[in-house]
Design a protein around this motif. Structure first.
Motif, PDB file in Angstrom:
ATOM      1  N   ASP A 119      30.044  63.271  70.150  1.00  0.00           N
ATOM      2  CA  ASP A 119      30.707  64.390  69.477  1.00  0.00           C
ATOM      3  C   ASP A 119      31.938  64.880  70.215  1.00  0.00           C
ATOM      4  O   ASP A 119      32.984  65.114  69.615  1.00  0.00           O
ATOM      5  CB  ASP A 119      29.736  65.564  69.318  1.00  0.00           C
ATOM      6  CG  ASP A 119      28.747  65.374  68.193  1.00  0.00           C
ATOM      7  OD1 ASP A 119      29.040  64.592  67.265  1.00  0.00           O
ATOM      8  OD2 ASP A 119      27.671  65.987  68.231  1.00  0.00           O
TER       9      ASP A 119
ATOM     10  N   ALA B  99      34.645  72.488  73.912  1.00  0.00           N
ATOM     11  CA  ALA B  99      33.520  71.609  74.195  1.00  0.00           C
ATOM     12  C   ALA B  99      34.040  70.310  74.778  1.00  0.00           C
ATOM     13  O   ALA B  99      34.905  69.648  74.193  1.00  0.00           O
ATOM     14  CB  ALA B  99      32.729  71.341  72.923  1.00  0.00           C
TER      15      ALA B  99
ATOM     16  N   THR C 189      28.936  67.567  77.636  1.00  0.00           N
ATOM     17  CA  THR C 189      27.817  68.516  77.635  1.00  0.00           C
ATOM     18  C   THR C 189      28.191  69.838  78.295  1.00  0.00           C
ATOM     19  O   THR C 189      27.321  70.638  78.626  1.00  0.00           O
ATOM     20  CB  THR C 189      26.609  67.916  78.374  1.00  0.00           C
ATOM     21  OG1 THR C 189      26.978  67.622  79.732  1.00  0.00           O
ATOM     22  CG2 THR C 189      26.122  66.653  77.680  1.00  0.00           C
TER      23      THR C 189
ATOM     24  N   SER D 243      28.642  75.601  61.808  1.00  0.00           N
ATOM     25  CA  SER D 243      28.580  75.063  63.163  1.00  0.00           C
ATOM     26  C   SER D 243      29.583  75.824  64.034  1.00  0.00           C
ATOM     27  O   SER D 243      30.573  76.361  63.534  1.00  0.00           O
ATOM     28  CB  SER D 243      28.891  73.569  63.159  1.00  0.00           C
ATOM     29  OG  SER D 243      30.155  73.316  62.577  1.00  0.00           O
TER      30      SER D 243
ATOM     31  N   TRP E  18      31.774  74.962  66.468  1.00  0.00           N
ATOM     32  CA  TRP E  18      33.018  74.393  66.992  1.00  0.00           C
ATOM     33  C   TRP E  18      34.012  74.085  65.884  1.00  0.00           C
ATOM     34  O   TRP E  18      33.649  73.512  64.851  1.00  0.00           O
ATOM     35  CB  TRP E  18      32.716  73.122  67.787  1.00  0.00           C
ATOM     36  CG  TRP E  18      31.879  73.414  68.990  1.00  0.00           C
ATOM     37  CD1 TRP E  18      30.554  73.119  69.162  1.00  0.00           C
ATOM     38  CD2 TRP E  18      32.297  74.099  70.175  1.00  0.00           C
ATOM     39  NE1 TRP E  18      30.125  73.575  70.384  1.00  0.00           N
ATOM     40  CE2 TRP E  18      31.166  74.177  71.027  1.00  0.00           C
ATOM     41  CE3 TRP E  18      33.499  74.656  70.599  1.00  0.00           C
ATOM     42  CZ2 TRP E  18      31.217  74.784  72.279  1.00  0.00           C
ATOM     43  CZ3 TRP E  18      33.555  75.263  71.843  1.00  0.00           C
ATOM     44  CH2 TRP E  18      32.427  75.316  72.673  1.00  0.00           C
TER      45      TRP E  18
ATOM     46  N   THR F 283      24.798  67.338  60.499  1.00  0.00           N
ATOM     47  CA  THR F 283      25.733  66.842  61.500  1.00  0.00           C
ATOM     48  C   THR F 283      26.915  66.194  60.787  1.00  0.00           C
ATOM     49  O   THR F 283      26.838  65.864  59.601  1.00  0.00           O
ATOM     50  CB  THR F 283      25.065  65.814  62.434  1.00  0.00           C
ATOM     51  OG1 THR F 283      24.600  64.698  61.649  1.00  0.00           O
ATOM     52  CG2 THR F 283      23.880  66.441  63.162  1.00  0.00           C
TER      53      THR F 283
ATOM     54  N   GLY G  39      29.272  68.514  66.277  1.00  0.00           N
ATOM     55  CA  GLY G  39      28.052  69.172  66.718  1.00  0.00           C
ATOM     56  C   GLY G  39      27.075  69.246  65.565  1.00  0.00           C
ATOM     57  O   GLY G  39      26.959  68.323  64.766  1.00  0.00           O
ATOM     58  N   GLU G  40      26.358  70.360  65.472  1.00  0.00           N
ATOM     59  CA  GLU G  40      25.368  70.486  64.401  1.00  0.00           C
ATOM     60  C   GLU G  40      25.370  71.885  63.817  1.00  0.00           C
ATOM     61  O   GLU G  40      25.785  72.855  64.444  1.00  0.00           O
ATOM     62  CB  GLU G  40      23.969  70.136  64.909  1.00  0.00           C
ATOM     63  CG  GLU G  40      23.443  71.071  65.975  1.00  0.00           C
ATOM     64  CD  GLU G  40      22.033  70.693  66.429  1.00  0.00           C
ATOM     65  OE1 GLU G  40      21.665  69.511  66.321  1.00  0.00           O
ATOM     66  OE2 GLU G  40      21.310  71.599  66.886  1.00  0.00           O
TER      67      GLU G  40
END
Length: 437
Positions: free
Chosen positions: A25, A48, A51, A266, A268, A409, A423-424
């Protein structure tokens, strides 16, 4: 939209932030924007990266002047000011961040501004002033229309004008927040009068969110040729629907309580520059379909105004989670199912003089494809509730039950470029509340 690619799209680029390299992602070629709060810290703008999350304001002094000004705009509890500064400003920030994150010489200075994403709290990326949900998925429109009008599923205006309705901005919530089952009036089959109680036909909708960047002045429409410049980026959207409440209330003025109880997004915002490699030609209209009116028709937009973004929706029941089962994929769709481009939505929304503002949210509508496996709602997947979906270990669903969790997603990939994702968008169904007397 722009199809301009540059050094930030180089698939060979690697970051010294190791978790970004090969991340499905958030590789360094993405750099999506959001609002986060680190442990014991206030909400602020972040990016982002693998991680981790980079605190934009904390590294502003390390950036060149144009990117520094953009970073200072991001050092706030919302991204409205940054999005409103326009795509040139977003591009300057992207270029500056990319250089910092790919040059090992900057690691020592930047590393203190990185936080493990799992230790941070994500917030709505903008203060949403207005929310409009469109109906651009023609396959969805046909599928739903066929349930009610088998011989004439599409209404006469559908292929001439982008259809939409004014949604409720106050009930838009970030991924991860529970959806409380709504109460409302319904008219069950054969009943002579409506009943009041919890929705029994709760549904998800597979959508994308289009974020307005630069706005326009009241009374000054945005021309189709410049409409893409007013789009800051995209997120995932799940516009939950209470189908039984909707069936009773939607005539004559359209959606109301069946739609305004909750919409999930989501966290982002994937910028339009990040999406440049995935620009695509708008799908040709079938023979016999009318051409868009001139205010909606721009050759450049038709050549590269669509987006090749893949979306997937998964369902996890309470039993599945208790037994350690993986979520079950319900469907897989694409933004190429849009009958209208994002730029056409902006041009149409403003053509009457309506003023759009930074952070306004436009939903694409449910983006079902032509195949059964790409239907973006349970209403379609179950043929209006007549054909239950069979889940692992013997469970079945026609519509969502309490404890069910829906996860959407999305990602984009193309030969010669790194895959990027969104992302989700995740939410769990909570029981309806009893009304106080």
């Amino acid at each position: 939209m722009t199809d301009r690619t540059d050094f930030t799209h180089d698939p060979a680029a690697r970051s010294w932030a190791e978790s970004a390299n090969g991340h499905p992602d958030f590789p360094v070629q993405n750099l999506p924007l959001g609002i986060f709060a680190p442990p014991s810290g206030k909400p602020r703008g972040g990016v982002a990266i693998g991680t981790e999350i980079l605190d934009i304001g904390a590294i502003a002094a390390l950036l060149p002047e144009d990117a520094r000004d953009a970073a200072l705009l991001a050092n706030d509890s919302t991204l409205n000011a940054l999005l409103g500064a326009g795509n040139d400003t977003l591009r300057a920030l992207r270029h500056g961040l990319f250089r910092l994150l790919t040059d090992p010489a900057w690691e020592k200075a930047v590393r203190p501004a990185l936080y493990p994403a799992g230790q941070c709290r994500l917030h709505l990326p903008v203060q949403i002033g207005d929310y409009t949900d469109f109906y651009t998925g023609i396959h969805h429109a046909v599928n739903v229309g066929r349930l009610f009008r088998p011989d004439n599923p599409l209404l006469p205006n559908y292929k001439h004008v982008p259809i939409g309705y004014h949604g409720r901005a106050s009930s838009v919530r970030i991924s991860g927040e529970d959806v409380v089952r709504p109460n409302g009036q319904t008219l069950p089959p054969g009943a002579q009068a409506p009943l009041f109680g919890p929705c029994k036909r709760l549904d998800h909708e597979l959508e994308m969110a289009i974020w307005v960047g630069r706005g326009n002045t009241l009374g000054r429409p945005i021309p189709i040729g410049r409409a893409a410049d007013h789009i800051a980026g995209l997120s995932i959207l799940n516009d939950w629907s209470a189908r039984d409440i909707q069936a009773w209330e939607y005539q004559p003025l359209g959606p109301f309580l069946a739609k305004n109880f909750h919409s999930s997004i989501s966290p982002w915002i994937v910028t339009m520059d990040a999406l440049a490699p995935f620009a695509a030609a708008q799908s040709p209209r079938p023979e016999g379909d009318p051409l868009p009116l001139p205010y909606l028709l721009d050759p450049a937009d038709q050549r590269r105004g669509a987006l090749d973004v893949t979306m997937e929706v998964f369902l996890s029941t309470a039993r599945m989670r208790a037994e350690g089962q993986a979520p079950h994929r319900l469907s897989r769709g694409s933004m190429t199912a849009m009958y209208w481009t994002p730029a056409q939505l902006i041009a149409h929304h403003s053509v009457n003089g309506c003023n759009l503002s930074p952070g306004d949210l436009l939903g694409t509508g449910t983006l079902s494809g032509a195949a059964d496996g790409s239907k973006g709602s349970l209403l379609e997947l179950t043929d209006g509730g007549k054909e239950p979906i069979r889940l692992p270990e013997g469970e079945s669903r026609t519509f969502l039950e309490d404890g069910d969790e829906v996860v959407i997603t999305a990602f984009a990939q193309a030969p010669g470029f790194a895959r990027i994702g969104f992302g989700e968008c995740r939410a769990r169904i909570a029981p309806a509340l009893r009304l106080e007397t």
